[in-house]
Structures are given as structure tokens and as C-alpha cells.
Design an enzyme around this catalytic site. Structure first.
Site, mmCIF file in Angstrom:
data_model
loop_
_atom_site.group_PDB
_atom_site.id
_atom_site.type_symbol
_atom_site.label_atom_id
_atom_site.label_comp_id
_atom_site.label_asym_id
_atom_site.label_seq_id
_atom_site.Cartn_x
_atom_site.Cartn_y
_atom_site.Cartn_z
ATOM 1 N N SER A 143 10.487 -27.594 -51.864
ATOM 2 C CA SER A 143 9.237 -27.813 -51.128
ATOM 3 C C SER A 143 8.863 -29.279 -51.261
ATOM 4 C CB SER A 143 8.131 -26.932 -51.730
ATOM 5 O OG SER A 143 6.858 -27.325 -51.290
ATOM 6 N N TYR A 156 3.342 -23.628 -58.764
ATOM 7 C CA TYR A 156 4.288 -23.638 -57.646
ATOM 8 C C TYR A 156 5.084 -24.936 -57.631
ATOM 9 C CZ TYR A 156 5.793 -23.567 -52.709
ATOM 10 O OH TYR A 156 6.537 -23.602 -51.545
#
Length: 252
Positions: A143, A156
Site C-alpha cells: 500500500s 495497517y
């Protein structure tokens, strides 16, 4: 895989969002697909949709945070199709979207277990199979939060930085044994997970969108095309990279 048999691809989190978009792209390549997802209802719907397009698909209900369930989807792929040529290590959750100190221990564990442990379990069991056959290609789903800091997604971000790191290490360890490992790092993309996050934290999402040089979120199709480019190896010398797909966000 013989000269006439189709290749086999395994996709985790393949029932919806980016995983489904990738599965649809790979179906166009006449591949045999194994879709692993925690949501059995949506998984069966995606399987039926792919089969209507002519793909051969096995769906496996799996919670990737559980090692035995990860081994099971790998075993199903091997029992059904005999090999694993491609692996898209995609399953993940976003977490609560709050500053790190506001996360409970349970929330931290949930994100770590799915995003990092689950991804590592997948790599371990898929690599076991690929090493025996002497070939394979893997794309990990990192990401933009695996490249830079982004508010509200600390755990995350930690998991995605972990995937960026393991991609480099495994590329070095296994390149000489016929296996390529790359990653993609999407920025904010119009998926169900992002839609749910927007509902909870519209202010954060609006700030993130305004910070993208192209002034828009990405699409699942754009991510899927990039994953397939790396996975299928049209440029096979690309190995160990994490490729941003973020409209220039991490270039700033």
C-alpha cells in the site's frame, strides 16, 4: 504445467474489491483460478461470475489469520490443479482508522493477524509448492501506507511496510530458484473497504484525496492491470520491487 495446460493462479481476498478485479483480469488469460476468501457467500457469487466467463474456478472459504486454513487453500490448489504458477497475496483489512494510541490490543492483533501473519503464512506454503516445481511468480499487496506515513492507519501501515520488506528479502532469496516476488502499493482506491472507511472517517478520506496530485482515487481495474503486469512477467527482470499505483501521492 505442460505446453497445453493452463496456468494456475491463487488469489486471497479474491471475492471482492481488488482481489475480484485481479481475478477477472486473470480469467481473461484462460487461467485456472483458486479464490480464497473469508466471505463464503460473496465468494460463491464471484466463482459463479467467473465461471460464466468461461474460467475454471475453485473457491475456498479461508480465514488467512489461521495457518491451517492457509495451508488448506494451498492444498486445494495442488489437489485440484497440480501446481501453483501465480500467487496474489491480497487479503487484508483496514483496521479502526484511529490514532495508534486509541487502538485496543484486540484491534491491533486483528490487523496484524490478517494483514501480516496471513500474508506470511501464504508466502510460506505457496513457496513450498513453487520451490518443488522450480518456478513461480508472486505479487504481494502492499500500500502507499507501506511506503510513507498516513494518519489513522498505524497498524495497517506497519503490516504493509512489513510486506514491502519481505518482498525484497524473498526476491533475493529465491531469484536463482526460478521464483519472482514483487509487490504493488496502491494508494486510496475505490473499493468496498475504502467506501466503508469513507463512511467512518470522511474528513480523513477527503484530505487524502486532495493530497493526490492527480486529484482522484485509483480504480480496481488500474490496480489489477498492474498486478497482472508484474505477475505474468512480460518484463521478467523486474524482481523485488514495490510499484506505487497512487496518482503520484508517494512521489511528493
Amino acid at each position: 504445467m505442460t505446453a497445453t495446460s493452463p496456468a494456475v493462479a491463487v488469489i486471497t481476498g479474491g471475492a471482492s474489491g481488488l482481489g475480484k478485479a485481479i481475478a477477472l483480469q486473470l480469467a481473461e488469460q484462460s487461467m485456472q483460478l483458486v479464490i480464497a476468501d473469508i466471505n463464503a457467500e460473496i465468494g460463491r457469487e464471484t466463482q459463479a461470475e467467473l465461471e460464466q466467463l468461461g474460467a475454471t474456478v475453485a473457491f475456498v472459504e479461508a480465514d488467512v489469520s489461521q495457518a491451517e486454513q492457509v495451508k488448506h487453500y494451498v492444498d486445494v490448489a495442488l489437489e485440484r490443479f497440480g501446481r501453483i504458477d501465480y500467487f496474489v497475496n491480497n487479503a487484508g483489512i483496514s483496521g479502526p482508522g484511529t490514532p495508534f494510541a486509541d487502538n485496543s490490543v484486540e484491534q491491533i492483533d486483528a490487523v496484524l493477524d490478517t494483514n501480516l501473519r496471513g500474508a506470511l503464512y501464504g508466502l510460506k506454503f505457496v513457496l513450498d509448492a513453487m520451490l518443488k516445481q522450480g518456478s513461480g511468480s508472486i505479487v504481494n499487496m502492499s500500500s502507499s501506507a507501506g511506503l510513507v506515513g498516513i494518519e489513522g492507519v498505524g497498524v495497517y501501515s506497519a503490516t504493509k511496510h512489513g510486506l514491502t520488506g519481505i518482498t525484497k528479502t524473498l526476491a533475493v532469496e529465491y531469484a536463482a530458484r526460478g521464483i519472482r516476488i514483487n509487490a504493488v502499493a496502491p494508494g486510496a482506491t475505490e473499493t468496498p473497504m475504502v467506501a466503508a472507511y469513507r463512511e467512518m472517517h470522511p474528513d480523513i478520506v477527503a484530505r487524502n484525496e486532495a493530497a493526490i496530485p492527480q486529484q482522484r482515487f485509483g480504480t480496481p481495474g488500474e490496480v489489477a492491470k498492474t498486478v497482472c503486469f508484474l505477475l505474468l512477467g512480460s518484463v521478467p527482470h523486474i524482481n523485488g520491487v514495490t510499484l506505487p499505483i497512487d496518482g503520484g501521492y508517494t512521489a511528493q
